[in-house]
Design an enzyme around this catalytic site. Structure first.
Site, PDB file in Angstrom:
ATOM      1  CB  CYS A   1      30.928  -7.600  17.231  1.00  0.00           C
ATOM      2  SG  CYS A   1      31.959  -7.457  15.766  1.00  0.00           S
TER       3      CYS A   1
ATOM      4  CB  CYS B   1      30.950  -4.348  15.560  1.00  0.00           C
ATOM      5  SG  CYS B   1      30.404  -5.869  14.768  1.00  0.00           S
TER       6      CYS B   1
END
Length: 388
Positions: free
Chosen positions: A52, A55
């Site tokens: 991600c 993230c």
């Protein structure tokens, strides 16, 4: 006003802070809940996946920020969980996650207090934490017992902690308790004073510094210095909120007495913020230039943020615009980044210096670094100048 103070200081924190980012808990989910119950904190969970992008950005740019670490380490048990690994798969059965990152705020009983999907920048992430801590107000759990006359040490300490975390004043409760001369030992008194002292303009601050050697012995010198600095900033918040200059001077004086190494930087930032709150442009500009000198050895982004802040605040005032120009110039001497050049161009436009603005904008484009929304904004401003 506290939010305003936070947003500016986050930008310049690297110039004065020595703290690290979030210290993530190492242990199981059950261990985290036990720690939360023991420390009376909420649990923050970063539910992420390795692939991600947002993230990764939060992990690199937000969780490592000293201001974030300062707040989250104080108020949360923080846990990172890869939702595609064993622990995350088990965790996901109770707390399903369908997008990353998902930021979960959970109490010690495992109840979700708040679930937020998507990344946040530094300022927004701290504000999110503050909002959640403030809304999770447990002071009422202790207020009734206290009003009934219960003065058990553990109860009063928990009451004071709950009031502080809910951004409610604990001064009266703390002062009344200490004036009652409770039968507590030396260690208990230290822990109580450490929690109760929140503002520099208070009797509790005087008690705290009078017993500083003992408190340092138990809590450590770094923790005590941080506590004093935080109390002084809380007093600056009050000075700004109530527009009381004397409070600013009191906080500066106490920093100079009790945190000598940070006193000058503190005084300049305090003057800057207070001057903005009362619209004192000369004082703001003087403080800003002093701050810029402090920031010269730091990341040039901090200089840029300061210049932007001044310009956005007072783009119609010649003194403010000139000050912003000087400070962004300091940043440009370190590195000619496209966003720095764009800010310089905007300042030139405010002074009706279109040729210099165009020169900065073309330099920003020619660098080949500008892209996306930044590049479009630069191109639009060039077009506007050429058509005007």
């Amino acid at each position: 006003m506290k939010k305003y103070l936070l947003l500016f200081l986050v930008g310049c924190w690297s110039a004065v802070a020595v703290a690290q980012g979030i210290s993530f808990f190492e242990g199981t989910w059950e261990d985290a809940k036990e720690a939360a119950a023991k420390e009376e904190k909420l649990i923050f969970v970063d539910a992420f996946a390795k692939w991600c992008g947002p993230c990764k950005r939060m992990a690199k740019n937000v969780f490592t920020n000293p201001a974030v670490g300062e707040y989250y380490n104080e108020n949360f048990i923080s846990l990172k969980i890869d939702m595609e690994e064993t622990m995350g798969i088990e965790f996901g059965k109770e707390y399903p996650v369908s997008a990353y990152p998902t930021l979960l705020y959970i109490d010690e009983h495992g109840e979700v207090v708040k679930k937020v999907v998507g990344g946040r920048d530094v300022a927004a992430f701290i504000e999110l934490g503050k909002m959640i801590v403030s809304s999770f107000d447990r002071s009422g759990d202790y207020a009734a017992l206290y009003e009934e006359g219960n003065r058990d040490y553990d109860l009063v300490l928990k009451y004071v902690k709950a009031l502080n975390r809910a951004n409610k004043s604990s001064l009266k409760v703390s002062n009344d308790y200490l004036r009652s001369e409770p039968d507590i030992d030396e260690s208990q008194r230290v822990h109580f004073l450490f929690e109760a002292m929140t503002h520099a303009d208070s009797r509790l601050f005087d008690l705290f510094v009078a017993e500083r050697p003992l408190i340092e012995k138990i809590k450590g010198k770094e923790a005590v210095a941080s506590k004093i600095e935080a109390a002084c900033w809380n007093t600056i918040n009050n000075a700004i909120e109530f527009q009381v200059r004397d409070l600013t001077e009191e906080a500066k004086k106490k920093m100079k007495t009790h945190c000598v190494d940070k006193a000058n930087v503190f005084a300049r930032e305090a003057d800057y913020l207070y001057a903005k709150s009362v619209d004192d442009v000369p004082l703001m500009c003087e403080a800003a230039l002093n701050m810029a000198e402090d920031l010269l050895s730091q990341n040039p982004e901090d200089l840029h943020l300061l210049a932007e802040d001044i310009f956005l605040y007072k783009a119609i005032d010649p003194m403010a615009v000139e000050t912003a120009e000087k400070i962004v110039g300091m940043a440009l001497k370190k590195i000619e980044r496209p966003d720095f050049l764009l800010t310089h161009a905007k300042i030139m436009m405010a002074q009706n210096r279109s040729k210099k603005a165009l020169k900065s904008l073309n330099k920003a484009l020619d660098s080949g670094v500008a892209s996306g929304a930044l590049k479009r904004e630069i191109e639009d401003l060039i077009k506007s100048i050429q058509e005007g």
